[in-house]
Design a protein around this motif. Structure first.
Motif: not given
Length: 97
Positions: A2-24
């Motif tokens: 879970x910690x690894x997944x959260x870290x990967x989401x935070x660094x690889x996925x969330x920045x792109x989603x946040x540019x559209x006012x989103x998150x995961x």
């Protein structure tokens, strides 16, 4: 994991989603299946499935050999649900009055 997944989401996925006012949100991981919930403007977005395939799976699967599938768990955003309830209440009052 879970910690690894959260870290990967935070660094690889969330920045792109946040540019559209989103998150995961990480809902769970079991038997190679990752369950995520889209939040903000990404929740209920028609492009969420494409985002899942191109961004999320594309970023995470090469790094996590045990990951078999990413499933988006769809829920209704609380503010949207409150707005729908308000509209239904007003419509009911109008119909009864």
């Amino acid at each position: 994991m879970t910690a690894t997944l959260e870290q990967l989401l935070e660094t690889l996925v969330r920045p792109a989603l946040r540019t559209h006012n989103g998150d995961v949100e990480l809902v769970g991981y079991q038997d190679g299946i990752l369950r995520l919930r889209m939040l903000g403007q990404c929740a209920g977005c028609p492009a969420a499935a494409m985002t899942n395939e191109t961004l999320i799976e594309g970023q995470l699967m090469p790094l996590l050999p045990d990951l078999k599938e990413v499933i988006l768990v769809h829920t209704v955003d609380a503010s949207l649900l409150a707005e729908a309830r308000s509209l239904m209440t007003r419509a009911r009052s109008r119909d009864q009055g």
